[in-house]
Design a protein around this motif. Structure first.
Motif, mmCIF file in Angstrom:
data_model
loop_
_atom_site.group_PDB
_atom_site.id
_atom_site.type_symbol
_atom_site.label_atom_id
_atom_site.label_comp_id
_atom_site.label_asym_id
_atom_site.label_seq_id
_atom_site.Cartn_x
_atom_site.Cartn_y
_atom_site.Cartn_z
ATOM 1 N N ILE A 58 0.847 -1.190 0.000
ATOM 2 C CA ILE A 58 0.000 0.000 0.000
ATOM 3 C C ILE A 58 0.882 1.239 0.000
ATOM 4 O O ILE A 58 2.108 1.145 0.064
ATOM 5 N N GLY A 59 0.261 2.416 -0.072
ATOM 6 C CA GLY A 59 1.013 3.653 0.029
ATOM 7 C C GLY A 59 0.625 4.684 -1.014
ATOM 8 O O GLY A 59 -0.233 4.453 -1.877
ATOM 9 N N TYR A 60 1.245 5.845 -0.914
ATOM 10 C CA TYR A 60 0.979 6.968 -1.807
ATOM 11 C C TYR A 60 1.177 6.586 -3.268
ATOM 12 O O TYR A 60 0.316 6.838 -4.113
ATOM 13 N N ASP A 61 2.324 5.987 -3.589
ATOM 14 C CA ASP A 61 2.603 5.619 -4.979
ATOM 15 C C ASP A 61 1.619 4.594 -5.504
ATOM 16 O O ASP A 61 1.229 4.635 -6.682
ATOM 17 N N VAL A 62 1.212 3.665 -4.652
ATOM 18 C CA VAL A 62 0.261 2.630 -5.071
ATOM 19 C C VAL A 62 -1.100 3.252 -5.389
ATOM 20 O O VAL A 62 -1.725 2.938 -6.407
ATOM 21 N N ASP A 63 -1.551 4.160 -4.521
ATOM 22 C CA ASP A 63 -2.827 4.834 -4.773
ATOM 23 C C ASP A 63 -2.756 5.661 -6.060
ATOM 24 O O ASP A 63 -3.704 5.671 -6.852
ATOM 25 N N LEU A 64 -1.634 6.359 -6.249
ATOM 26 C CA LEU A 64 -1.491 7.173 -7.458
ATOM 27 C C LEU A 64 -1.470 6.290 -8.707
ATOM 28 O O LEU A 64 -2.110 6.613 -9.717
ATOM 29 N N ALA A 65 -0.776 5.178 -8.637
ATOM 30 C CA ALA A 65 -0.732 4.253 -9.771
ATOM 31 C C ALA A 65 -2.129 3.736 -10.096
ATOM 32 O O ALA A 65 -2.504 3.610 -11.274
ATOM 33 N N ASN A 66 -2.921 3.454 -9.086
ATOM 34 C CA ASN A 66 -4.278 2.958 -9.319
ATOM 35 C C ASN A 66 -5.186 4.029 -9.924
ATOM 36 O O ASN A 66 -6.053 3.725 -10.749
ATOM 37 N N LEU A 67 -4.995 5.294 -9.517
ATOM 38 C CA LEU A 67 -5.756 6.378 -10.123
ATOM 39 C C LEU A 67 -5.449 6.485 -11.617
ATOM 40 O O LEU A 67 -6.351 6.651 -12.448
ATOM 41 N N ILE A 68 -4.159 6.382 -11.944
ATOM 42 C CA ILE A 68 -3.750 6.447 -13.350
ATOM 43 C C ILE A 68 -4.296 5.254 -14.120
ATOM 44 O O ILE A 68 -4.781 5.385 -15.257
ATOM 45 N N ALA A 69 -4.248 4.083 -13.510
ATOM 46 C CA ALA A 69 -4.757 2.876 -14.156
ATOM 47 C C ALA A 69 -6.249 2.987 -14.446
ATOM 48 O O ALA A 69 -6.727 2.560 -15.507
ATOM 49 N N ASP A 70 -7.000 3.571 -13.509
ATOM 50 C CA ASP A 70 -8.435 3.762 -13.730
ATOM 51 C C ASP A 70 -8.688 4.665 -14.934
ATOM 52 O O ASP A 70 -9.616 4.430 -15.712
ATOM 53 N N GLU A 71 -7.862 5.694 -15.077
ATOM 54 C CA GLU A 71 -8.038 6.631 -16.184
ATOM 55 C C GLU A 71 -7.677 6.007 -17.532
ATOM 56 O O GLU A 71 -8.340 6.244 -18.546
ATOM 57 N N LEU A 72 -6.624 5.220 -17.549
ATOM 58 C CA LEU A 72 -6.128 4.671 -18.806
ATOM 59 C C LEU A 72 -6.677 3.290 -19.133
ATOM 60 O O LEU A 72 -6.451 2.768 -20.221
ATOM 61 N N GLY A 73 -7.374 2.675 -18.185
ATOM 62 C CA GLY A 73 -8.058 1.423 -18.473
ATOM 63 C C GLY A 73 -7.194 0.191 -18.435
ATOM 64 O O GLY A 73 -7.308 -0.672 -19.313
ATOM 65 N N PHE A 74 -6.300 0.081 -17.441
ATOM 66 C CA PHE A 74 -5.525 -1.147 -17.298
ATOM 67 C C PHE A 74 -5.489 -1.575 -15.833
ATOM 68 O O PHE A 74 -5.813 -0.801 -14.934
#
Length: 260
Positions: A58-74
């Motif tokens: 978990i962590g800041y980078d993980v949350d940010l990566a998931n936000l980006i993934a939601d936007e880009l669809g992966f």
């Protein structure tokens, strides 16, 4: 803000293949590609495992990566490894991108490319409470610990060329904290946000912010050279900054009790 930058077409399939992302099962409804994110999960609150809760990273980078993934669809698969091996893993195709509070130094740019910086921090000089070390100048003749392959190692190595000190490395931050507490090091240099999580409630150690002139600063996302994803990640990062979602992540992980 949701804008889909990935359209499941033949052209996209070619892009995914070029980026090392499998297109297996792409014809099924609702298919999303999976990208492997390389990280070093010893860097609380950016990426770590809270063993009291479970074994998930978990962590800041993980949350940010998931936000980006939601936007880009992966979807994201996270692979934990030593920080010093992340660039090599990216260059060898073991991972698709790296998020690990990594600074885009000129040396690293020779092998990989980076997005824009998404977070900037400072360094702390940590020593035993009561020691005579509070500034960089006090490191003369001392032994300093840093994480292997980190920007802090580069700084300490350069410092060693100007003054007499011994630089030792460890793969993981907890090893550094333990060794300075056990007096194997006179001091260690660690990023302030990460260090504060260890210093809270520890009366034996203290930290002093140090100003590092001309040092490259900030955390960015690393990709293989000429990756199709770099520009897309940059576009989403800009949107997240404009919407305030990056600031909200910072409040969640840096301002609350996440580092205790």
């Amino acid at each position: 803000m949701k804008k889909t930058l990935l359209t499941m077409t033949v052209a996209t399939s070619m892009v995914l293949a070029a980026c090392g992302v499998s297109d297996e099962g792409q014809e099924s409804d609702g298919y999303k590609p999976t990208l492997t994110m390389g990280t070093s999960a010893d860097y609380k609150p950016f990426e770590y495992v809270d063993t009291a809760v479970g074994d998930e990273i978990i962590g800041y980078d993980v949350d940010l990566a998931n936000l980006i993934a939601d936007e880009l669809g992966f979807d994201i698969k996270i692979q934990d490894m030593d920080f010093s091996g992340l660039v090599t893993a990216l260059s060898n195709g073991q991972v698709d991108f790296v998020m690990s509070a990594m600074t885009p130094t000129e040396e690293r740019k020779e092998n990989v490319e980076f997005t824009d910086v998404y977070y900037v921090a400072k360094d702390l000089l940590i020593s035993l409470d009561g020691s005579d070390i509070s500034t960089v100048e006090d490191l003369e003749g001392k032994t300093v610990g840093v994480q292997l392959g980190s920007i802090q190692q580069e700084f300490a190595d350069d410092l060693g060329k100007e003054m007499h000190l011994t630089v030792e490395t460890r793969n993981r931050i907890p090893e550094l904290m333990q060794d300075v507490a056990n007096e194997r090091f006179d001091a260690i240099i660690v990023e302030n946000i990460v260090a504060e999580g260890y210093l809270q409630g520890d009366d034996e150690l203290r930290g002093e912010v140090i100003e590092v002139e001309e040092q490259e600063a900030g955390s960015a996302i690393a990709f293989p050279k000429e990756s199709e994803w770099t520009k897309q990640f940059d576009e989403v990062l800009e949107e997240l900054k404009e919407s305030g979602e990056i600031d909200e992540l910072a409040k969640k992980w840096f301002d609350n009790d996440q580092t205790e």
